[in-house]
Design a protein around this motif. Sequence first.
Motif, PDB file in Angstrom:
ATOM      1  N   LEU A 715       0.879  -1.171   0.000  1.00 46.87           N
ATOM      2  CA  LEU A 715       0.000   0.000   0.000  1.00 46.87           C
ATOM      3  C   LEU A 715       0.912   1.215   0.000  1.00 46.87           C
ATOM      4  N   THR A 716       0.986   1.895  -1.143  1.00 48.27           N
ATOM      5  CA  THR A 716       1.866   3.046  -1.284  1.00 48.27           C
ATOM      6  C   THR A 716       1.121   4.187  -1.955  1.00 48.27           C
ATOM      7  N   GLY A 717       1.739   5.366  -1.906  1.00 51.58           N
ATOM      8  CA  GLY A 717       1.156   6.527  -2.573  1.00 51.58           C
ATOM      9  C   GLY A 717      -0.243   6.813  -2.070  1.00 51.58           C
ATOM     10  N   ALA A 718      -1.132   7.166  -3.016  1.00 54.10           N
ATOM     11  CA  ALA A 718      -2.499   7.538  -2.651  1.00 54.10           C
ATOM     12  C   ALA A 718      -3.298   6.367  -2.107  1.00 54.10           C
ATOM     13  N   ALA A 719      -2.822   5.136  -2.369  1.00 45.67           N
ATOM     14  CA  ALA A 719      -3.560   3.957  -1.887  1.00 45.67           C
ATOM     15  C   ALA A 719      -3.369   3.719  -0.394  1.00 45.67           C
ATOM     16  N   ALA A 720      -2.356   4.342   0.215  1.00 43.81           N
ATOM     17  CA  ALA A 720      -2.057   4.091   1.631  1.00 43.81           C
ATOM     18  C   ALA A 720      -2.871   5.008   2.524  1.00 43.81           C
ATOM     19  N   THR A 721      -4.196   4.874   2.449  1.00 44.40           N
ATOM     20  CA  THR A 721      -5.079   5.677   3.299  1.00 44.40           C
ATOM     21  C   THR A 721      -5.294   4.968   4.630  1.00 44.40           C
ATOM     22  N   ALA A 722      -5.816   5.707   5.592  1.00 42.89           N
ATOM     23  CA  ALA A 722      -6.044   5.131   6.920  1.00 42.89           C
ATOM     24  C   ALA A 722      -7.026   3.967   6.848  1.00 42.89           C
ATOM     25  N   ASP A 723      -8.123   4.135   6.120  1.00 43.40           N
ATOM     26  CA  ASP A 723      -9.102   3.051   6.030  1.00 43.40           C
ATOM     27  C   ASP A 723      -8.519   1.827   5.348  1.00 43.40           C
ATOM     28  N   ALA A 724      -7.757   2.045   4.257  1.00 44.81           N
ATOM     29  CA  ALA A 724      -7.171   0.918   3.536  1.00 44.81           C
ATOM     30  C   ALA A 724      -6.154   0.181   4.402  1.00 44.81           C
ATOM     31  N   VAL A 725      -5.362   0.937   5.152  1.00 46.52           N
ATOM     32  CA  VAL A 725      -4.331   0.320   5.987  1.00 46.52           C
ATOM     33  C   VAL A 725      -4.964  -0.471   7.122  1.00 46.52           C
ATOM     34  N   THR A 726      -5.925   0.122   7.838  1.00 47.01           N
ATOM     35  CA  THR A 726      -6.536  -0.605   8.957  1.00 47.01           C
ATOM     36  C   THR A 726      -7.281  -1.838   8.467  1.00 47.01           C
ATOM     37  N   SER A 727      -7.899  -1.745   7.302  1.00 46.70           N
ATOM     38  CA  SER A 727      -8.586  -2.910   6.743  1.00 46.70           C
ATOM     39  C   SER A 727      -7.590  -4.010   6.404  1.00 46.70           C
ATOM     40  N   ALA A 728      -6.453  -3.630   5.815  1.00 47.77           N
ATOM     41  CA  ALA A 728      -5.446  -4.623   5.435  1.00 47.77           C
ATOM     42  C   ALA A 728      -4.785  -5.256   6.648  1.00 47.77           C
ATOM     43  N   LEU A 729      -4.629  -4.492   7.725  1.00 43.66           N
ATOM     44  CA  LEU A 729      -3.967  -5.021   8.916  1.00 43.66           C
ATOM     45  C   LEU A 729      -4.749  -6.162   9.544  1.00 43.66           C
ATOM     46  N   ASN A 730      -6.077  -6.123   9.466  1.00 50.97           N
ATOM     47  CA  ASN A 730      -6.891  -7.181  10.064  1.00 50.97           C
ATOM     48  C   ASN A 730      -6.574  -8.530   9.421  1.00 50.97           C
ATOM     49  N   GLY A 731      -6.077  -9.458  10.216  1.00 50.38           N
ATOM     50  CA  GLY A 731      -5.811 -10.806   9.742  1.00 50.38           C
ATOM     51  C   GLY A 731      -4.452 -11.008   9.109  1.00 50.38           C
ATOM     52  N   ALA A 732      -3.624  -9.970   9.035  1.00 48.57           N
ATOM     53  CA  ALA A 732      -2.300 -10.116   8.423  1.00 48.57           C
ATOM     54  C   ALA A 732      -1.367 -10.853   9.386  1.00 48.57           C
ATOM     55  N   GLY A 733      -0.532 -11.728   8.825  1.00 50.73           N
ATOM     56  CA  GLY A 733       0.456 -12.388   9.663  1.00 50.73           C
ATOM     57  C   GLY A 733       1.582 -11.442  10.037  1.00 50.73           C
ATOM     58  N   LEU A 734       1.903 -10.521   9.140  1.00 49.31           N
ATOM     59  CA  LEU A 734       3.003  -9.579   9.344  1.00 49.31           C
ATOM     60  C   LEU A 734       2.625  -8.256   8.718  1.00 49.31           C
ATOM     61  N   ALA A 735       2.953  -7.169   9.380  1.00 44.05           N
ATOM     62  CA  ALA A 735       2.725  -5.837   8.816  1.00 44.05           C
ATOM     63  C   ALA A 735       3.990  -5.004   9.008  1.00 44.05           C
ATOM     64  N   HIS A 736       4.384  -4.316   7.962  1.00 43.59           N
ATOM     65  CA  HIS A 736       5.532  -3.398   8.031  1.00 43.59           C
ATOM     66  C   HIS A 736       5.035  -2.034   7.574  1.00 43.59           C
TER      67      HIS A 736
END
Length: 870
Positions: A715-736
């Motif tokens: 998730l980079t540039g304009a795609a790295a919004t707060a909603d997109a990031v928090t949604s992606a974090l749910n269920g991820a094994g690893l987040a950087h």
Amino acid sequence: MADRTVSGAGAAQTALDAVQRYPHEAIAVARQVLAGAPDSGARSTAERAIGLALRELNDLPGALRHLRRAVRAADDPRLRALARMSLGYVLANAGRTTAALRAVTLALPLLTGADAGRARMQRGVVLHYRGRFDEAVRDYGVAVEVAQREGDLLLEARARNNRGLIDAHRGSGRGPDDDLHRAATAFSLLGLDLAAADARWNSGIATGQRGDVAGALRCFATVDAEYRRLAVPRPALLLDRFELLLSVPLIDEAVEVAATAVTELRRRGMASDLAEALLARARAALLAGDLPTATEAAAAAGSRFRRQGRRTWATFARHVELRAGYAQGVRSPALLAAMVRTAGQLDATGWPGPALTTRIEAARLATALGRTDRAAGLLAVAADSRRRGTAPRRAQGWYALALRRRLDGDESGAARALRRGLAVLDGHRASLGATELRAHSGAYGHELAAEGLDIAVRRGAPTRVLAWAERWRANALRMRPVSPPQDPDLATALTELRMVSAALEDALLTGHPVQALRRSQARLEQRIRELARGVDGGGELLRPPDVPALAPALGNAVLLELVAHGDRLRAVLVRDGRASLHDLGPLAEAVRVARRHRFGLRRLVTTGDSADARAGVAHTAAALDGQLFDPVRRRLGDRPLVIVPIGELHAVPWAGLPTCAGRAVTVAPSATAWLRAAGRVGPVGPPVLVAGPRLSAAEAEVRQLGTVLPGARPLTGAAATADAVTSALNGAGLAHIAAHGRFRADNPLFSTLELADGPLTAYELERLTSPPGCVVLSACDSGRAGVRPGDEVMGFTAVLLALGTRSLVATVLPVPADLTTALMLDLHRRMRGGAGPAVALAEAQRAFDDGGGTGAAHATAAAFVCFGAG
């Protein structure tokens, strides 16, 4: 002329009837009446309407001026008595309670029926202000009876509201059928929105007095919005908010609210409430350790209370002044006599909480003076509080019993009493759903845990020292997390805050005005705090582990739990199922050297490398390392290390110390939190890689990490919004997440990671339902935390660990982007190869520090810490 007179009297009465519903309009109508040269009766009624409306708008000098005119204008004895009655009410508000009581008393004999009921209610108000609560309740009761007999619903509602307020402060409100709820319902039926809001606010006070902090906060937030809708200021209600903040206790915020109340009430000439605000300032300053301010403000409040004839309140102020003297080290028989006398007066006038605190401190003073019999008697009385009252008050009662038993030499019995007191506080903490409230509530357990810890240390019992440290430490993380409701108002406020914060950042960078944006930011943050704090409590309380429970999870690792005991720093070391207790030297010295070490590392990164700077860092690192690890070095060997630091040492860059360099080191808020994290199995969703804006190396870092972590979701540039990031974090094994970070010491839950559409706060991470198993934050200061009493940590670290993240790698210092990327690539390669986060970080740090060859490289490597399970 007759028609105009009738019209003037009717219009004046209309203005009077509109006072509580529409105070601005009431003033306008009454002034029209006065402009029409009405007769004396209409003039008196109009002046009275203006005076009471100005009281609603908190203009007390103006209110008094018009009410005196109302008294002078009236020829009719009844109207003059009614005007005097209103004048007495406002005089009481202005702190002139003797004059107020005289005015109302003069009015009473001239009134009958509902008018007499109103006068009895007003006399109750004056007696209420003077602290003569039982007499006030009697007058309110008479007013209710008269109102019911006369069919006057408005009078009944007002009298019930006032009587209910006394019950609220006494903690005896009875719920949905009590006076306050019936008053609010009646006011609403009469269309008196402002009065109904006042009654509901008083219900919030009652809710808080019963110990339901979250419910009280929800109530205050709702009614505050109603006051804003009605555009009617209520500065005196800051004092009620103050009481609730102090009950948690949110001390810093209480200090701020008390200061605002003093300023506002002084500006508006509200002398009675100003005296209470000065007392609030003194109480907050005492808890904050600002003893000169506490003494000065308490003395000023006491002087005002005595001038106003409010001797009950003056006693309360004296209690604060005496406690400030005790805290400043005064140890004299005169202080002891004054404290004992004041405690008795507080009990007699309905202040059991302050009486209890004063009595316990008087007992400790008596002990210091060698008067143990006197101390035992005081503690025996104080110990009775363990059976009744709010949770903090009951806990204080158990504390008093423990002190009494220690005086008798019964240390085992004292320890049992202390455990009972902490159990009461555990139940109280469980009722607080919000992370912030749970973290701050640790202040109440300080004295109990410190006393228990002292007993264990003096016995030389390491397992008991560990148990006492864990009973108080990081208790918010001993609770199963309470998920905030998916509150649309909270979500909207968080989104608005992100937009305002982004606009503020742009304005700062471009040199545009920022005052309006700062005001909007502060307003939204206050709204978010109120909404987040209103979460209902609950959840399972985890029992602190004993040494046998820790041993299997530790395996070959060593646990080192640091403990503050008076002015000494001690440590409990657990290895191979056995515990040992160690003295690590002066606490103040460890804290001083740790701060110098952090400062030196920060300087290497921010102001440039130099031989002197590197030598200074090496010197402080050796000094801190020697104090912390020399006494335990033989038992550490080369094993992995789990460190549970005290609050002042939470931000130590551990890898910068010789003993920790190259060693797998995990930092945890408590042994309980570590064991819980170690037992978790994280989710297995694909990795998430996030790059924030205005960080040139972030996108490159994410691209390179993508080659190390195939299948990762970038998730980079304009795609790295707060909603997109928090949604992606749910269920991820690893987040950087590679993004600019900002730590907020004033409220760590407003610490941020900057994303494409603005900052992501720790508040928003609390809304995750399935947090990542491992999180790596390469932002500056992302691992820093605010530390509250009980070594409670607040910030990204605490939020993620509480939600269920197993391990977190983050920084406790600023880091340069170019150096950080290389370190992060190596870290992820090693984790990808099967190493755990703590081992991978230690190996990457050692290789990077050895290969970098500069002070900046050393500081960058040292800045990263592994939190959680390791």
